[in-house]
Design a protein around this motif. Structure first.
Motif, PDB file in Angstrom:
ATOM      1  N   CYS A 346     -33.866 -17.295 -24.962  1.00 54.86           N
ATOM      2  CA  CYS A 346     -33.999 -16.878 -23.434  1.00 54.86           C
ATOM      3  C   CYS A 346     -34.917 -17.384 -22.743  1.00 54.86           C
ATOM      4  O   CYS A 346     -35.160 -17.564 -21.407  1.00 54.86           O
ATOM      5  N   LYS A 347     -36.246 -17.783 -23.372  1.00 60.93           N
ATOM      6  CA  LYS A 347     -37.304 -18.566 -22.438  1.00 60.93           C
ATOM      7  C   LYS A 347     -37.175 -20.022 -22.549  1.00 60.93           C
ATOM      8  O   LYS A 347     -38.124 -20.516 -22.137  1.00 60.93           O
ATOM      9  N   GLY A 348     -36.211 -20.479 -22.964  1.00 61.19           N
ATOM     10  CA  GLY A 348     -35.885 -22.038 -23.105  1.00 61.19           C
ATOM     11  C   GLY A 348     -36.585 -22.761 -24.043  1.00 61.19           C
ATOM     12  O   GLY A 348     -36.743 -24.026 -24.130  1.00 61.19           O
ATOM     13  N   ARG A 349     -36.939 -22.079 -25.412  1.00 64.00           N
ATOM     14  CA  ARG A 349     -37.495 -22.708 -26.435  1.00 64.00           C
ATOM     15  C   ARG A 349     -36.428 -22.852 -27.599  1.00 64.00           C
ATOM     16  O   ARG A 349     -35.673 -22.197 -27.698  1.00 64.00           O
ATOM     17  N   PHE A 403     -34.021 -14.766 -30.401  1.00 59.79           N
ATOM     18  CA  PHE A 403     -33.766 -15.077 -29.013  1.00 59.79           C
ATOM     19  C   PHE A 403     -34.186 -14.419 -27.846  1.00 59.79           C
ATOM     20  O   PHE A 403     -34.064 -14.635 -26.616  1.00 59.79           O
ATOM     21  N   GLY A 404     -34.982 -13.170 -28.034  1.00 60.49           N
ATOM     22  CA  GLY A 404     -35.440 -12.594 -27.255  1.00 60.49           C
ATOM     23  C   GLY A 404     -34.911 -11.308 -26.647  1.00 60.49           C
ATOM     24  O   GLY A 404     -33.504 -10.883 -27.128  1.00 60.49           O
ATOM     25  N   ARG A 431     -22.915 -24.816 -24.753  1.00 60.51           N
ATOM     26  CA  ARG A 431     -22.201 -25.194 -23.332  1.00 60.51           C
ATOM     27  C   ARG A 431     -22.901 -24.690 -22.148  1.00 60.51           C
ATOM     28  O   ARG A 431     -22.404 -24.605 -21.009  1.00 60.51           O
ATOM     29  N   CYS A 432     -24.144 -24.380 -22.271  1.00 55.61           N
ATOM     30  CA  CYS A 432     -24.916 -24.023 -20.997  1.00 55.61           C
ATOM     31  C   CYS A 432     -25.268 -25.234 -20.137  1.00 55.61           C
ATOM     32  O   CYS A 432     -25.834 -26.283 -20.714  1.00 55.61           O
TER      33      CYS A 432
END
Length: 438
Positions: A346-349, A403-404, A431-432
């Protein structure tokens, strides 16, 4: 080795000797480099010659001075070569009668035809033989190749199959009936080496386990997965089932077999006699640090028909390099698939694929799966298997922390995870829109 296998092995080298012994010479060079490391100066000289050749004989590189350092050359990807296909071809080798065209599967949506000159073909053969032997496969041994055998360029003639002691196994259908047929052939034909897509070999292992197949009379001596990363648990399970080593090749159609997994861990030793590897940062063309995840960028030292200079093949890795007495050994400590298939928290990592591979591979009742990122915080897990045996809560408890707290992971049960046109079954899909723009 059986008599007929020895006959093929020694017959191959006798034929090569009559034709000048070039494959044997390359084989010995690769073997020496693999054991002692590759001399740095020899590699640098090969790079200089390749760049000078590209500058002299291709339209694409004609404006680059022949002595341009490698780091000043552009980083290319499959799209760049496709868009400049004619311009990237060397005038010296264009339309040569002894060229070979290798076709990528197009599994990433980008089919690609790579032209290889005769010298590259011979070197590829030598590398394949050596890296096969490193994994326990010697040419001539009875082998079954599990892949999608589609198109005339992929299929082998009856004569070739006999000469190579090869059984072609098509993995376009992997239901239990087909798997039962495969297992019977492997046993009855006394197959000694299994080569094929990791997912397909894993399905064979699953079938053996679920149907309590007695493998005590099988003759398997080595298993060599290709194309996709094989989860450690699947690899070690296959080793126990067939009582042999399982060592993946790192390969693609456009380059060939470039490395082999080490026996003691999950890392790969790269053939530095044939290729020069750079690992560049994810967001720039600067070198990544040892231990940092980066993009694999390959310079193929032997293909002069289409010089592959700084080719970003889409894979990601963490590397380690050692140097002693002017000789280099290069390892991919961690190897991940295509960047477009990477999953982010969720933080883009980036979330390590091995977290998901190992977590899902350990779960009981799962036959197939695919983990899909739909948005920055929304994920979907497709599962195919025995719903009564699958502990859905345990799976989510294992993977969710990576994933958070904002992550929304939903589970859907499906009858079948679709395969790609290549015959491979994708384990991850992103798919994001945010990440597909990268």
């Amino acid at each position: 080795m059986e008599f007929d296998e020895k006959l093929r092995w020694y017959g191959f080298w006798a034929k090569d000797r009559l034709e000048g012994g070039k494959i044997r010479r390359y084989y010995d060079e690769i073997k020496d480099s693999y054991r002692k490391g590759t001399p740095v100066e020899h590699t640098q000289e090969k790079i200089r010659k390749l760049i000078a050749h590209a500058a002299r004989t291709t339209e694409f590189y004609k404006d680059y001075p022949e002595d341009t350092p490698l780091e000043k050359m552009p980083v290319m990807n499959k799209d760049a070569y496709r868009n400049n296909y004619e311009a990237c071809q060397s005038s010296v080798y264009k339309e040569a009668s002894d060229n070979r065209i290798m076709y990528t599967s197009g599994s990433t949506g980008t089919p690609f035809a790579m032209i290889q000159n005769r010298n590259k073909i011979l070197h590829n053969t030598a590398a394949s033989i050596f890296l096969g032997a490193a994994g326990g496969y010697y040419i001539g041994m009875k082998n079954a190749f599990v892949r999608m055998w589609v198109g005339d360029h992929a299929k082998k003639s009856k004569l070739s199959q006999i000469a190579e002691n090869l059984i072609m196994m098509d993995c376009s259908n992997l239901d239990d009936k087909k798997l039962a047929e495969m297992v019977s052939v492997i046993r009855d034909k006394k197959v000694k080496v299994l080569i094929g897509y990791s997912a397909a070999l894993g399905e064979i292992g699953r079938f053996v386990e679920e149907h309590n197949v007695d493998t005590s009379d099988f003759c398997i001596k080595a298993i060599l997965p290709i194309s996709e990363s094989m989860p450690s648990e699947v690899r070690r399970k296959l080793e126990k089932q067939f009582r042999c080593t399982v060592r993946s090749w790192y390969s693609n159609e456009e380059n060939g077999i470039m490395g082999i997994q080490r026996e003691e861990d999950e890392s790969y030793r790269i053939d530095t006699e044939s290729y020069y590897y750079e690992i560049l940062k994810l967001d720039s063309d600067e070198p990544a640090e040892p231990g940092e995840l980066g993009r694999i960028v390959i310079t193929d030292l032997y293909n002069y028909a289409i010089p592959l200079i700084r080719y970003d093949n889409g894979d990601l890795a963490v590397y380690e390099k050692t140097e002693k007495n002017g000789r280099v050994k290069f390892y991919l400590k961690e190897l991940y698939g295509r960047r477009g298939d990477m999953i982010y928290d969720c933080k883009g990592r980036i979330v390590s694929p091995f977290v998901l591979l190992n977590g899902l591979s350990m779960a009981k009742g799962i036959n197939q799966y695919r983990f899909i990122q739909e948005d920055v915080t929304r994920y979907k897990l497709w599962l195919n298997g025995n719903k009564e045996k699958i502990d859905e809560k345990a799976i989510l408890d294992f993977i969710s922390p990576y994933f958070g707290e904002e992550a929304e992971i939903t589970v859907e049960y499906v009858d079948e995870i679709p395969v790609l046109n290549s015959g491979k079954r994708k384990s991850f899909e992103n798919r994001c829109e945010k990440y597909n723009k990268k």
